[in-house]
Design a protein around this motif. Structure first.
Motif, PDB file in Angstrom:
ATOM      1  N   UNK A   1       0.829  -1.205   0.000  1.00  0.00           N
ATOM      2  CA  UNK A   1       0.000   0.000   0.000  1.00  0.00           C
ATOM      3  C   UNK A   1       0.861   1.252   0.000  1.00  0.00           C
ATOM      4  N   UNK A   2       1.967   1.196   0.781  1.00  0.00           N
ATOM      5  CA  UNK A   2       2.873   2.344   0.826  1.00  0.00           C
ATOM      6  C   UNK A   2       3.525   2.565  -0.535  1.00  0.00           C
ATOM      7  N   UNK A   3       3.904   1.474  -1.207  1.00  0.00           N
ATOM      8  CA  UNK A   3       4.499   1.591  -2.540  1.00  0.00           C
ATOM      9  C   UNK A   3       3.528   2.248  -3.526  1.00  0.00           C
ATOM     10  N   UNK A   4       2.280   1.808  -3.509  1.00  0.00           N
ATOM     11  CA  UNK A   4       1.277   2.367  -4.432  1.00  0.00           C
ATOM     12  C   UNK A   4       1.074   3.855  -4.157  1.00  0.00           C
ATOM     13  N   UNK A   5       0.915   4.216  -2.885  1.00  0.00           N
ATOM     14  CA  UNK A   5       0.676   5.619  -2.535  1.00  0.00           C
ATOM     15  C   UNK A   5       1.862   6.501  -2.910  1.00  0.00           C
ATOM     16  N   UNK A   6       3.085   6.019  -2.620  1.00  0.00           N
ATOM     17  CA  UNK A   6       4.263   6.811  -2.953  1.00  0.00           C
ATOM     18  C   UNK A   6       4.438   6.960  -4.461  1.00  0.00           C
ATOM     19  N   UNK A   7       4.164   5.883  -5.208  1.00  0.00           N
ATOM     20  CA  UNK A   7       4.278   5.955  -6.669  1.00  0.00           C
ATOM     21  C   UNK A   7       3.289   6.965  -7.235  1.00  0.00           C
ATOM     22  N   UNK A   8       2.059   6.928  -6.748  1.00  0.00           N
ATOM     23  CA  UNK A   8       1.039   7.885  -7.207  1.00  0.00           C
ATOM     24  C   UNK A   8       1.454   9.307  -6.858  1.00  0.00           C
ATOM     25  N   UNK A   9       1.980   9.478  -5.647  1.00  0.00           N
ATOM     26  CA  UNK A   9       2.393  10.817  -5.216  1.00  0.00           C
ATOM     27  C   UNK A   9       3.503  11.363  -6.118  1.00  0.00           C
ATOM     28  N   UNK A  10       4.563  10.530  -6.329  1.00  0.00           N
ATOM     29  CA  UNK A  10       5.676  11.004  -7.154  1.00  0.00           C
ATOM     30  C   UNK A  10       5.266  11.173  -8.623  1.00  0.00           C
ATOM     31  N   UNK A  11       4.369  10.333  -9.101  1.00  0.00           N
ATOM     32  CA  UNK A  11       3.872  10.495 -10.478  1.00  0.00           C
ATOM     33  C   UNK A  11       3.093  11.804 -10.619  1.00  0.00           C
ATOM     34  N   UNK A  12       2.313  12.123  -9.593  1.00  0.00           N
ATOM     35  CA  UNK A  12       1.560  13.384  -9.607  1.00  0.00           C
ATOM     36  C   UNK A  12       2.518  14.578  -9.652  1.00  0.00           C
ATOM     37  N   UNK A  13       3.586  14.507  -8.818  1.00  0.00           N
ATOM     38  CA  UNK A  13       4.575  15.593  -8.794  1.00  0.00           C
ATOM     39  C   UNK A  13       5.255  15.722 -10.164  1.00  0.00           C
ATOM     40  N   UNK A  14       5.722  14.584 -10.713  1.00  0.00           N
ATOM     41  CA  UNK A  14       6.458  14.620 -11.989  1.00  0.00           C
ATOM     42  C   UNK A  14       5.566  15.070 -13.140  1.00  0.00           C
ATOM     43  N   UNK A  15       4.363  14.546 -13.217  1.00  0.00           N
ATOM     44  CA  UNK A  15       3.466  14.922 -14.310  1.00  0.00           C
ATOM     45  C   UNK A  15       3.010  16.371 -14.160  1.00  0.00           C
ATOM     46  N   UNK A  16       2.708  16.762 -12.950  1.00  0.00           N
ATOM     47  CA  UNK A  16       2.172  18.113 -12.760  1.00  0.00           C
ATOM     48  C   UNK A  16       3.203  19.208 -12.952  1.00  0.00           C
TER      49      UNK A  16
END
Length: 692
Positions: free
Chosen positions: A135-150
């Motif tokens: 769960x931590x991996x999924x949340x962190x990946x989504x967070x960093x993807x949001x930062x990189x894409x945004x």
């Protein structure tokens, strides 16, 4: 390739991580990381990127040169990183063909993040992650993807720069997998117990964070100069280079999500992030673009790294503590794996001491069981010897007495061993066996006679007794005292190479009797002398267990005396025993006896008359009580335990003691332990105390 092969020898495949070459190499990396900060802005592009390419080439070459492949995919990742940086450098040097070369650099960077992500994902899966970790991996990946894409990908698309399908797809893949690397490297980094993977994961995270600003700088701003954030990329490579000086196995155990290793990182890091969040909420700083975002991420990364290193150090100390206990090594003298935190070192020291006490107690228990078995088995041959000793008419009287005394002493020792073994295991007896007053000369002389016979075949060994104390008496246990004297004489003789002299000296001090056992043997070195008398400490005896001197010291101290060893190496040793002296009263005083056995009266009166003692003997308590009312308080009083009609002598003795009488002896056939609750009461047999 010769230099690379030579440098590769410092790798941990065959050398420990703390060897001087490895330590020097790490110091050199640290110096390089600091020194590049002093490069001026206009020289940054000419130095940093070529330096990065050289370091990446060096890393790949070192791994190949030492013939160890962690995994082929990791070599591919590092090689792709090398090619990406190489083409990126060429794109800055060849503006006319910048788009084609830039496309190649971006392709290889994407290959790098893809292979690195695959490698980390394999490690993550092999660590059997829990639901919380996934769960931590999924949340962190989504967070960093949001930062990189945004902050990078969307501004890149909106800018219209490099507006081709290749760049859009390549950038989307790069930033998506880069987000996965940040998540995986973060989780693996806080779980690993390997310094190698701690450095690798920290390096990968720093490369991923720096790439956010660098991608924005090149893709959105079209700035071909090298920005300050290039330092983050260089330091990430230096982290990976540092990993080569540590153990590089990915099979090393990882911490569980509930371990202190992981929890400490989160506690320290979250508290720092909360502070950063508070500053952002109060609008002390703003995030308007990827450059400002990367500045914040560098701060968070620094906090994360410090948290991780601190947690790693604490968990490493705990692991060293466990290894210390497993190997039974003293933490104060161990040469490797030193404990960094004083509290943990103190805890390790106490645990080690407790463990050694337990181990020591186990050895003593085993020795006790063996002693009990020996004492039990020896009784049959002793009984046979006792029968033989009844008919020794052919031997001189002196030797008859010596033989009977030796056999009797063996029997007393065996009896004592059996009684001690019957005490509850692991517990000290609560019964204090009372000591009694005994003539020291009469106890010492039989032992000396026994030793002279024992060593009669060695005329070069002389045993002497110098008695300057007369018939001094002391309160002690006779069997234990004789055992101590026997052991001390044996120790002295064992210190002789060929010939030697043992002198037993007895002196009177104001309140103590001083017994000295002096030899002119080899002596004891000063660094060992202070340890002797402690449990388990011995010197110069093959197979010695150190119990003899320890027993002597503890026994003498239990009698209220002191035990001391003096020695000069090469000249000899003196063992000094100070025992509380009992003042022997003159033999022309009056004594009182209470015993219901008239034969005892007759025997005592006859011996008392010979010793010129005025003995008043009574068979009934009534007459005895009337007489005692007019007697001095220091009058020696002797009372039988069983007086008939249910009357107990110890009850009468208590009454006398409460009235102030101080010299009361129980004459009985019972064991002294029966009267242990009356420490002031002396205990003896039925024989008159004045018998020769």
């Amino acid at each position: 390739m010769g230099i690379i092969s030579e440098l590769a020898q410092i790798s941990p495949k065959t050398q420990p991580a703390n060897r001087p070459a490895n330590q020097f190499f790490r110091l050199a990396i640290l110096f390089l990381a600091i020194s590049v900060l002093f490069i001026s802005n206009n020289l940054r592009g000419q130095i940093l990127v070529p330096l990065e390419i050289f370091l990446e080439l060096f890393i790949v070459a070192c791994i190949i040169a030492r013939g160890f492949m962690p995994r082929a995919i990791w070599i591919v990742a590092l090689s792709a990183l090398l090619l990406g940086d190489t083409f990126d450098y060429l794109s800055h040097r060849s503006p006319d063909t910048v788009q084609n070369i830039f496309a190649l650099s971006q392709f290889f960077f994407t290959v790098y993040v893809g292979t690195a992500f695959t490698y980390l994902w394999g490690m993550f899966r092999r660590s059997a992650p829990s639901i919380q970790e996934i769960a931590c991996f999924v949340l962190l990946t989504v967070f960093w993807a949001y930062i990189s894409w945004g902050f990078v990908l969307l501004p890149f698309i909106q800018s219209g720069n490099y507006a081709t399908l290749f760049f859009y797809i390549n950038s989307a893949l790069y930033h998506s997998m880069n987000a996965g690397i940040l998540a995986l490297a973060g989780i693996i980094g806080i779980k690993t117990y390997s310094k190698y993977w701690l450095c690798v994961t920290q390096g990968l995270m720093l490369l991923a964070v720096a790439s956010i600003a660098l991608a924005y700088n090149e893709g959105v701003l079209l700035d071909i100069t090298v920005p300050f954030y290039e330092y983050g990329w260089l330091w990430g490579i230096l982290f990976i280079l540092t990993s080569l000086t540590f153990e590089d196995s990915d099979k090393k155990a990882m911490a569980k999500w509930s371990d202190i290793r992981v929890k400490l990182v989160w506690i320290i890091f979250v508290s720092n992030v909360t502070l950063i969040g508070t500053l952002y909420a109060t609008k002390i700083f703003y995030l308007q673009n990827a450059t400002q975002l990367t500045s914040l991420l560098f701060i968070l990364y620094a906090l994360w790294t410090l948290s991780n290193i601190l947690a790693f150090k604490i968990s490493d100390n705990l692991n060293n503590l466990f290894k210390t206990l497993e190997t039974r090594e003293d933490p104060r003298t161990k040469t490797t794996g030193k404990l960094f935190f004083n509290e943990i070192e103190q805890f390790a020291d106490k645990l080690h001491s407790a463990y050694m006490r337990i181990e020591e107690q186990a050895k003593l228990t085993a020795i006790g069981e063996l002693s009990a078995q020996v004492a039990h088995d020896i009784r049959s041959p002793l009984a046979a010897l006792d029968v033989v000793l009844k008919d020794l008419s052919a031997l001189p009287r002196e030797k008859q007495e010596l033989a009977r005394g030796a056999v009797g002493r063996i029997g007393e020792i065996a009896k004592d061993l059996l009684e001690n073994h019957k005490k509850p295991a692991g517990k000290k007896s609560t019964i204090k066996t009372p000591v009694a007053s005994h003539n020291l000369r009469q106890l010492i002389e039989p032992i000396l006679a026994e030793k002279r016979v024992q060593y009669s075949s060695k005329p070069e060994i002389v045993i002497e007794f110098v008695n300057l104390a007369g018939d001094t008496e002391a309160n002690l246990k006779p069997v234990e005292f004789q055992r101590i004297i026997s052991n001390l004489i044996n120790n002295a003789i064992e210190s002789f190479e060929k010939r030697g002299r043992v002198i037993i000296e007895l002196f009177n001090l104001p309140s103590h009797a001083l017994l000295k056992v002096v030899d002119n043997g080899k002596g004891i070195p000063s660094e060992i002398l202070y340890k002797l008398g402690q449990k388990g400490e011995t010197h110069g005896k093959a197979g010695g267990n150190g119990l003899g001197l320890y027993h002597a010291r503890t026994m003498v101290e239990s009698w209220g005396g002191s035990f001391k060893i003096e020695s000069e190496f090469g000249k000899g040793t003196a063992v000094l025993l100070e025992l509380p002296r009992v003042n022997v009263k003159a033999t022309n005083h009056t004594a009182v006896l209470l015993d219901d056995d008239m034969l005892v009266h007759m025997n005592w009166k006859m011996v008392a008359k010979t010793a010129k003692v005025a003995l008043k003997a009574y068979s009934k308590p009534e007459g005895f009580t009337i007489t005692m009312e007019n007697m001095p308080k220091d009058t020696p009083v002797y009372i039988d335990s069983d007086l008939g009609n249910g009357i107990k002598g110890e009850d009468i003795a208590k009454d006398l003691y409460n009235k102030g009488f101080s010299d009361i002896t129980m004459t009985t056939g019972h064991s002294p332990e029966k009267f242990a609750h009356l420490p002031w009461l002396k205990v003896s047999g039925k024989e008159p105390p004045w018998a020769a």
